[in-house]
Design a protein around this motif. Structure first.
Motif, PDB file in Angstrom:
ATOM      1  N   PRO A 185       0.672  -1.252   0.005  1.00  0.00           N
ATOM      2  CA  PRO A 185       0.095  -0.266   0.045  1.00  0.00           C
ATOM      3  C   PRO A 185       1.078   1.487   0.226  1.00  0.00           C
ATOM      4  O   PRO A 185       2.496   0.836   0.028  1.00  0.00           O
ATOM      5  N   PRO A 186       0.492   2.619  -0.508  1.00  0.00           N
ATOM      6  CA  PRO A 186      -0.929   2.981  -0.068  1.00  0.00           C
ATOM      7  C   PRO A 186      -1.043   2.576  -1.908  1.00  0.00           C
ATOM      8  O   PRO A 186      -0.979   2.239  -2.628  1.00  0.00           O
ATOM      9  N   TYR A 187      -2.622   1.702  -2.049  1.00  0.00           N
ATOM     10  CA  TYR A 187      -3.424   1.745  -2.994  1.00  0.00           C
ATOM     11  C   TYR A 187      -4.364   2.923  -3.663  1.00  0.00           C
ATOM     12  O   TYR A 187      -5.083   4.043  -2.466  1.00  0.00           O
ATOM     13  N   ALA A 188      -4.506   2.880  -4.344  1.00  0.00           N
ATOM     14  CA  ALA A 188      -5.344   4.017  -5.592  1.00  0.00           C
ATOM     15  C   ALA A 188      -6.503   3.942  -5.233  1.00  0.00           C
ATOM     16  O   ALA A 188      -7.453   2.634  -5.562  1.00  0.00           O
ATOM     17  N   ALA A 189      -7.827   5.341  -4.828  1.00  0.00           N
ATOM     18  CA  ALA A 189      -9.101   4.817  -4.535  1.00  0.00           C
ATOM     19  C   ALA A 189      -9.115   6.234  -5.895  1.00  0.00           C
ATOM     20  O   ALA A 189      -8.698   7.330  -5.988  1.00  0.00           O
ATOM     21  N   GLU A 190     -10.478   5.551  -6.119  1.00  0.00           N
ATOM     22  CA  GLU A 190     -11.246   5.875  -7.561  1.00  0.00           C
ATOM     23  C   GLU A 190     -12.797   6.459  -6.730  1.00  0.00           C
ATOM     24  O   GLU A 190     -13.103   5.809  -6.581  1.00  0.00           O
ATOM     25  N   PRO A 191     -12.971   7.544  -6.333  1.00  0.00           N
ATOM     26  CA  PRO A 191     -14.822   8.365  -5.937  1.00  0.00           C
ATOM     27  C   PRO A 191     -15.443   7.815  -6.692  1.00  0.00           C
ATOM     28  O   PRO A 191     -14.984   7.738  -7.998  1.00  0.00           O
ATOM     29  N   HIS A 192     -16.575   8.046  -6.254  1.00  0.00           N
ATOM     30  CA  HIS A 192     -17.705   7.317  -6.964  1.00  0.00           C
ATOM     31  C   HIS A 192     -18.372   8.287  -6.902  1.00  0.00           C
ATOM     32  O   HIS A 192     -18.501   8.881  -5.768  1.00  0.00           O
ATOM     33  N   SER A 193     -19.555   8.781  -8.280  1.00  0.00           N
ATOM     34  CA  SER A 193     -19.898   9.898  -7.724  1.00  0.00           C
ATOM     35  C   SER A 193     -21.480   9.507  -6.580  1.00  0.00           C
ATOM     36  O   SER A 193     -22.312  10.435  -6.127  1.00  0.00           O
ATOM     37  N   GLN A 194     -21.996   8.228  -6.160  1.00  0.00           N
ATOM     38  CA  GLN A 194     -22.609   8.046  -5.185  1.00  0.00           C
ATOM     39  C   GLN A 194     -22.099   8.446  -3.886  1.00  0.00           C
ATOM     40  O   GLN A 194     -22.356   8.323  -2.695  1.00  0.00           O
ATOM     41  N   GLY A 195     -20.113   8.700  -3.656  1.00  0.00           N
ATOM     42  CA  GLY A 195     -19.853   9.092  -2.484  1.00  0.00           C
ATOM     43  C   GLY A 195     -19.357   8.124  -1.528  1.00  0.00           C
ATOM     44  O   GLY A 195     -18.339   8.408  -0.486  1.00  0.00           O
ATOM     45  N   TRP A 196     -18.625   7.322  -3.183  1.00  0.00           N
ATOM     46  CA  TRP A 196     -18.139   5.846  -2.479  1.00  0.00           C
ATOM     47  C   TRP A 196     -16.728   6.228  -2.973  1.00  0.00           C
ATOM     48  O   TRP A 196     -16.491   6.988  -3.454  1.00  0.00           O
TER      49      TRP A 196
END
Length: 207
Positions: A185-196
């Motif tokens: 880690p760290p692992y890339a985080a991809e945002p989601h339109s639903q707030g996730w």
């Protein structure tokens, strides 16, 4: 069976209540293609493929693609998407199947796991993780997008979903290091339109 039924998913697709659906391929897919992790000629499975957004770019990149979904309405939409793109079933096939029961006719080079694990009730995670391990060749890659959808009720021990929150500690237990090689880690985080958000992690099946 714990968790959402086939009738639940069918109703969601028929009425368009599919807030998890980005309406397009996940941005991480192109990054993995650009990085050479998905090569022409590779066999790749997309379990829980839904409307099949990822099937077309994978097939156009020269991979041999199979999508699985057990919801009839999703299968119809995915097949229509593949046909509209002018692709033959030999390039991108879509099969109606329960991932907890389906068996691969031959071991796969790659598995693209985006929306299936988080759609399954946690009671079924161990069985599904065992399936993924069985389907993949030694040295094959599991390209995972692990949904981060923590809810406040988790502090009370409640299990809510779908999507179910894929805590990285739980995911490490599902895919232990004696069977899978993990990147640091760290692992890339991809945002989601639903707030996730989704953590992008590539696991390698150990031989």
């Amino acid at each position: 069976m714990a968790g959402p039924s086939i009738e639940f998913w069918q109703q969601r697709f028929e009425t368009g209540q599919t807030g998890w659906d980005r309406g397009a391929p996940h941005p991480q897919l192109q990054r993995w293609l650009d990085a050479g992790l998905l090569q022409p000629g590779h066999s790749v499975l997309v379990p829980g493929c839904g409307r099949g957004h990822e099937l077309v770019p994978l097939a156009r990149a020269g991979l041999l693609v199979r999508g699985l979904d057990y919801t009839p309405a999703a299968v119809v939409e995915a097949r229509s998407r593949v046909e509209a793109a002018g692709l033959h079933a030999s390039q991108a096939a879509v099969e109606q199947a329960d991932v907890l029961q389906w068996q691969a006719s031959q071991m796969l080079d790659r598995i693209y796991e985006q929306t299936c694990l988080c759609a399954l009730h946690p009671d079924h995670w161990l069985a599904y993780a065992a399936q993924l391990h069985t389907w993949l060749k030694p040295g094959g890659l599991l390209l995972g997008l692990f949904m981060q959808a923590r809810r406040d009720s988790a502090a009370e021990g409640r299990v809510e979903g779908p999507p179910y929150h894929l805590d990285i500690n739980a995911v490490r237990a599902l895919f232990p290091s004696d069977r899978w090689d993990w990147p640091a880690p760290p692992y890339a985080a991809e945002p989601h339109s639903q707030g996730w958000a989704e953590l992008a992690v590539v696991l390698t099946k150990r031989g």
